[in-house]
Scaffold this motif. Structure first.
Motif, PDB file in Angstrom:
ATOM      1  N   ALA A   5      42.511 -50.804  16.039  1.00  0.00           N
ATOM      2  CA  ALA A   5      42.469 -50.210  14.816  1.00  0.00           C
ATOM      3  C   ALA A   5      41.097 -49.280  14.890  1.00  0.00           C
ATOM      4  CB  ALA A   5      42.399 -51.255  13.822  1.00  0.00           C
ATOM      5  N   PRO A   6      40.937 -48.236  14.255  1.00  0.00           N
ATOM      6  CA  PRO A   6      39.796 -47.497  13.856  1.00  0.00           C
ATOM      7  C   PRO A   6      38.378 -48.482  13.905  1.00  0.00           C
ATOM      8  CG  PRO A   6      41.635 -46.537  12.693  1.00  0.00           C
ATOM      9  CD  PRO A   6      41.884 -47.840  13.074  1.00  0.00           C
ATOM     10  N   GLY A   7      37.424 -47.881  14.665  1.00  0.00           N
ATOM     11  CA  GLY A   7      36.257 -48.952  14.853  1.00  0.00           C
ATOM     12  C   GLY A   7      36.327 -50.055  15.638  1.00  0.00           C
ATOM     13  N   GLU A   8      37.466 -49.908  16.498  1.00  0.00           N
ATOM     14  CA  GLU A   8      37.742 -51.179  17.473  1.00  0.00           C
ATOM     15  C   GLU A   8      37.729 -52.643  16.630  1.00  0.00           C
ATOM     16  OE1 GLU A   8      34.311 -50.489  20.170  1.00  0.00           O
ATOM     17  OE2 GLU A   8      35.787 -49.766  21.560  1.00  0.00           O
ATOM     18  N   ARG A   9      38.501 -52.487  15.774  1.00  0.00           N
ATOM     19  CA  ARG A   9      38.686 -53.633  14.825  1.00  0.00           C
ATOM     20  C   ARG A   9      40.306 -53.967  15.078  1.00  0.00           C
ATOM     21  NH1 ARG A   9      34.781 -50.873  12.284  1.00  0.00           N
ATOM     22  NH2 ARG A   9      33.059 -52.096  11.194  1.00  0.00           N
ATOM     23  N   LEU A  10      40.721 -55.215  14.520  1.00  0.00           N
ATOM     24  CA  LEU A  10      41.939 -55.862  14.239  1.00  0.00           C
ATOM     25  C   LEU A  10      42.669 -54.901  13.262  1.00  0.00           C
ATOM     26  CD1 LEU A  10      41.630 -59.793  14.167  1.00  0.00           C
ATOM     27  CD2 LEU A  10      41.380 -58.123  16.073  1.00  0.00           C
ATOM     28  N   PRO A  11      44.106 -54.866  13.504  1.00  0.00           N
ATOM     29  CA  PRO A  11      44.834 -55.288  14.577  1.00  0.00           C
ATOM     30  C   PRO A  11      44.531 -54.619  15.815  1.00  0.00           C
ATOM     31  CG  PRO A  11      46.350 -53.941  13.401  1.00  0.00           C
ATOM     32  CD  PRO A  11      44.966 -54.194  12.492  1.00  0.00           C
ATOM     33  N   LEU A  12      44.721 -55.802  17.017  1.00  0.00           N
ATOM     34  CA  LEU A  12      44.055 -55.254  18.339  1.00  0.00           C
ATOM     35  C   LEU A  12      45.405 -55.692  19.315  1.00  0.00           C
ATOM     36  CD1 LEU A  12      40.667 -55.614  19.824  1.00  0.00           C
ATOM     37  CD2 LEU A  12      42.571 -56.739  21.214  1.00  0.00           C
ATOM     38  N   THR A  13      45.533 -54.815  20.162  1.00  0.00           N
ATOM     39  CA  THR A  13      46.582 -55.260  21.074  1.00  0.00           C
ATOM     40  C   THR A  13      45.895 -55.138  22.764  1.00  0.00           C
ATOM     41  OG1 THR A  13      48.595 -54.297  19.885  1.00  0.00           O
ATOM     42  CG2 THR A  13      48.654 -54.693  22.328  1.00  0.00           C
ATOM     43  N   MET A  14      45.917 -56.060  23.377  1.00  0.00           N
ATOM     44  CA  MET A  14      45.200 -55.968  24.782  1.00  0.00           C
ATOM     45  C   MET A  14      46.282 -56.305  25.677  1.00  0.00           C
ATOM     46  SD  MET A  14      42.623 -59.324  24.906  1.00  0.00           S
ATOM     47  CE  MET A  14      42.160 -58.747  26.367  1.00  0.00           C
ATOM     48  N   ARG A  15      46.060 -55.786  26.771  1.00  0.00           N
ATOM     49  CA  ARG A  15      46.936 -56.013  28.251  1.00  0.00           C
ATOM     50  C   ARG A  15      46.101 -56.542  29.034  1.00  0.00           C
ATOM     51  NH1 ARG A  15      48.936 -52.446  24.892  1.00  0.00           N
ATOM     52  NH2 ARG A  15      46.908 -50.969  25.397  1.00  0.00           N
ATOM     53  N   GLY A  16      46.458 -57.724  29.630  1.00  0.00           N
ATOM     54  CA  GLY A  16      45.338 -58.330  30.786  1.00  0.00           C
ATOM     55  C   GLY A  16      45.825 -57.958  32.120  1.00  0.00           C
ATOM     56  N   LEU A  17      44.917 -58.188  33.010  1.00  0.00           N
ATOM     57  CA  LEU A  17      45.069 -57.569  34.124  1.00  0.00           C
ATOM     58  C   LEU A  17      44.960 -58.839  35.232  1.00  0.00           C
ATOM     59  CD1 LEU A  17      45.320 -55.316  36.409  1.00  0.00           C
ATOM     60  CD2 LEU A  17      42.720 -55.285  36.604  1.00  0.00           C
ATOM     61  N   CYS A  18      45.810 -59.171  36.108  1.00  0.00           N
ATOM     62  CA  CYS A  18      45.682 -60.258  37.072  1.00  0.00           C
ATOM     63  C   CYS A  18      46.176 -59.524  38.518  1.00  0.00           C
ATOM     64  CB  CYS A  18      46.500 -61.322  36.607  1.00  0.00           C
ATOM     65  SG  CYS A  18      46.495 -62.799  37.762  1.00  0.00           S
ATOM     66  N   PRO A  19      45.266 -59.590  39.486  1.00  0.00           N
ATOM     67  CA  PRO A  19      43.851 -60.121  39.071  1.00  0.00           C
ATOM     68  C   PRO A  19      43.047 -59.422  38.654  1.00  0.00           C
ATOM     69  CG  PRO A  19      44.337 -59.359  41.418  1.00  0.00           C
ATOM     70  CD  PRO A  19      45.306 -59.039  40.887  1.00  0.00           C
ATOM     71  N   ALA A  20      42.108 -59.796  37.774  1.00  0.00           N
ATOM     72  CA  ALA A  20      40.981 -59.069  36.897  1.00  0.00           C
ATOM     73  C   ALA A  20      39.684 -58.879  37.871  1.00  0.00           C
ATOM     74  CB  ALA A  20      40.526 -59.770  35.823  1.00  0.00           C
ATOM     75  N   VAL A  21      38.737 -57.965  37.726  1.00  0.00           N
ATOM     76  CA  VAL A  21      37.822 -57.407  38.598  1.00  0.00           C
ATOM     77  C   VAL A  21      36.636 -58.110  37.842  1.00  0.00           C
ATOM     78  CG1 VAL A  21      36.376 -55.670  39.186  1.00  0.00           C
ATOM     79  CG2 VAL A  21      38.683 -55.105  38.597  1.00  0.00           C
ATOM     80  N   PRO A  22      36.057 -59.031  38.955  1.00  0.00           N
ATOM     81  CA  PRO A  22      34.871 -59.877  38.292  1.00  0.00           C
ATOM     82  C   PRO A  22      33.497 -58.783  38.269  1.00  0.00           C
ATOM     83  CG  PRO A  22      35.034 -60.276  40.683  1.00  0.00           C
ATOM     84  CD  PRO A  22      36.385 -59.330  40.181  1.00  0.00           C
ATOM     85  N   ILE A  23      32.784 -59.050  37.162  1.00  0.00           N
ATOM     86  CA  ILE A  23      31.730 -58.242  37.017  1.00  0.00           C
ATOM     87  C   ILE A  23      30.341 -58.854  36.799  1.00  0.00           C
ATOM     88  CG2 ILE A  23      33.132 -56.535  35.932  1.00  0.00           C
ATOM     89  CD1 ILE A  23      32.038 -57.494  33.280  1.00  0.00           C
ATOM     90  N   SER A  24      29.400 -58.281  36.951  1.00  0.00           N
ATOM     91  CA  SER A  24      27.990 -58.886  36.585  1.00  0.00           C
ATOM     92  C   SER A  24      27.596 -58.269  35.162  1.00  0.00           C
ATOM     93  CB  SER A  24      26.850 -58.405  37.484  1.00  0.00           C
ATOM     94  OG  SER A  24      25.661 -58.883  37.250  1.00  0.00           O
ATOM     95  N   TYR A  25      27.327 -58.646  34.032  1.00  0.00           N
ATOM     96  CA  TYR A  25      27.182 -58.046  32.836  1.00  0.00           C
ATOM     97  C   TYR A  25      25.966 -58.691  32.038  1.00  0.00           C
ATOM     98  CZ  TYR A  25      28.453 -56.144  28.326  1.00  0.00           C
ATOM     99  OH  TYR A  25      28.554 -55.674  27.003  1.00  0.00           O
TER     100      TYR A  25
END
Length: 452
Positions: A147-167
């Motif tokens: 939703a606007p402002g990166e708020r809920l409701p929120l739909t996400m699609r995961g990725l497998c394998p995901a990419v490891p990061i340093s954050y």
């Protein structure tokens, strides 16, 4: 919630608060216990789980993604996990109610699984920004529609394998740290989180307890948490300590009500959560630790709290991460102290269940306290131990903004106020402390329900 209409209430006392109580299980540990057990291979048992609405939302979400979670007749919870990488596609959207912790941590879990999940929440949660979690999880490969402002409701699609990061965390947030580490559980290689300011470390402690290959070291930029992915978590038996955030209300209540003497059993005193104890002791509070011990890798003690005159302090900003949820009740304590308390460095309060800085400034001002509001906190001139005057206009009620901590903090502030401080709605309290009002009554307070 069981009541469709708001339930206004107030607490009062004409004498001291006395007795021995327990508080609900730690909310942060309860959430993580369910999630990590849900990813383990085999059956875990959880004793002392907080059975508030927020934690039950986590349980329901993990069930929807394949974990078998049941409450036994003895009060212990049994969780049969699906294994890391084994989360299933839920049949419907996951309703997170008011729980930001559930939402952000589960987003981390979903990010490295090949499933699509929609998160929804109540009106309060739907106003809370999710961008600080979306940003690192997007780098790991998850895709988001918000939703606007990166708020809920929120739909996400995961990725497998995901990419490891340093954050490197741009803000001190245990939820963001945890989301990245949980995504890293099912990502190949090493996922690292660098936190310039230490935050609560339940995720690190518990992941190691479940068998994850996780290390923590100090570096020039801060704490470096490294997790080796494609982990295999082993089932555990967990005893959840009492929540220091729930104990906080009684620590302040006993400190400000003359003659009070209470003992709070089995309180978790993890150093990353004990900032309020430090701040209250700086103010002169009489808090004694009894039978200090270690339970499941977490430091625990019984706390005896007796009434003592409080004096104003400048709250060290570096305490903020270790007491971020306790600032509202600290503000209530400061309103009764001698002198002017300045509590800053807590801009995170602006994006909690409500804007807790603005909400507490308005509530305490309405009850006669002298308040100065800053972007990152408040300055409060206390009464010098005298009761708060209470609302100046008859019938005025304190607005909780659907925030459980505002409701409980202002109920404590009103315990021996000159005029009743009525809270507009008791219902939000059930998200974290369903027995709060009953506990107040056991200690000698009286609850009033003006609309009944």
């Amino acid at each position: 919630m069981p009541h469709a209409q708001p339930r206004p209430f107030s607490l009062s006392t004409t004498g001291p608060l006395t007795g021995t109580i327990t508080v609900p299980g730690d909310k942060s540990i309860s959430h993580r216990s369910l999630m990590f057990a849900g990813l383990a291979v085999g059956q875990s048992r959880i004793h002392g789980l907080l059975e508030g609405e927020d934690v039950l939302a986590s349980a329901a979400a993990m069930r929807a993604m394949g974990a078998d979670i049941v409450r036994g007749d003895d009060g212990a919870w049994q969780v049969s996990g699906v294994g890391v990488g084994g989360l299933l596609q839920p049949a419907t959207a996951l309703d997170m109610g008011n729980s930001g912790t559930s939402t952000r941590l589960l987003m981390g879990l979903v990010a490295s699984h090949p499933i699509t999940v929609t998160f929804t929440g109540d009106a309060s949660l739907s106003q809370r920004p999710m961008g600080r979690v979306v940003a690192p999880l997007s780098r790991m490969g998850a895709d988001f529609t918000c939703a606007p402002g990166e708020r809920l409701p929120l739909t996400m699609r995961g990725l497998c394998p995901a990419v490891p990061i340093s954050y490197t965390l741009p803000v001190a947030s245990a939820q963001v740290k945890s989301a990245v580490l949980l995504a890293g559980l099912n990502a190949p290689g090493i996922t690292r989180v660098i936190e310039p300011v230490p935050t609560r470390d339940h995720t690190e402690r518990m992941l190691r307890g479940f068998g994850a290959d996780l290390t923590v070291e100090d570096g020039p930029e801060g704490r470096i948490i490294s997790l080796r992915g494609e982990a295999e978590l082993k089932p555990q038996t967990i005893t959840v300590p009492g929540d220091p955030s729930s104990a906080a209300f009684w620590m302040v209540a006993a400190s400000i009500v003359p003659g009070s003497d209470i003992t709070i059993r089995n309180v978790g005193l993890n150093a990353t959560r004990a900032g309020l104890v430090t701040a209250l002791r700086m103010m002169g509070a009489d808090i004694a630790e009894i039978d200090a011990r270690d339970v499941g890798g977490e430091p625990v003690a019984d706390l005896r709290v007796r009434h003592a005159p409080l004096r104003a302090i400048a709250v060290p900003p570096d305490l903020a991460p270790s007491m971020i949820d306790e600032y509202p009740v600290l503000f209530a304590a400061a309103a009764r102290a001698e002198g002017r308390t300045v509590a800053r460095g807590a801009e995170e309060l602006r994006v909690k269940e409500s804007d807790r800085i603005a909400a507490m400034a308005a509530a305490l001002s309405a009850c006669g306290a002298r308040i100065e509001e800053y972007e990152d906190g408040l300055a409060i001139t206390g009464t010098g131990g005298e009761p708060l005057p209470g609302p100046r206009s008859g019938g005025a009620r304190i607005a909780t903004h659907l925030d459980h901590r505002i409701a409980m903090s202002m109920a404590v502030a009103g315990l021996n106020a000159a005029r009743a401080i009525e809270i507009d709605d008791a219902r939000p309290i059930a998200t974290s402390y369903p027995d709060f009002i009953a506990t107040a009554e056991r200690l000698g307070a009286e609850a009033h329900w003006p609309d009944q």
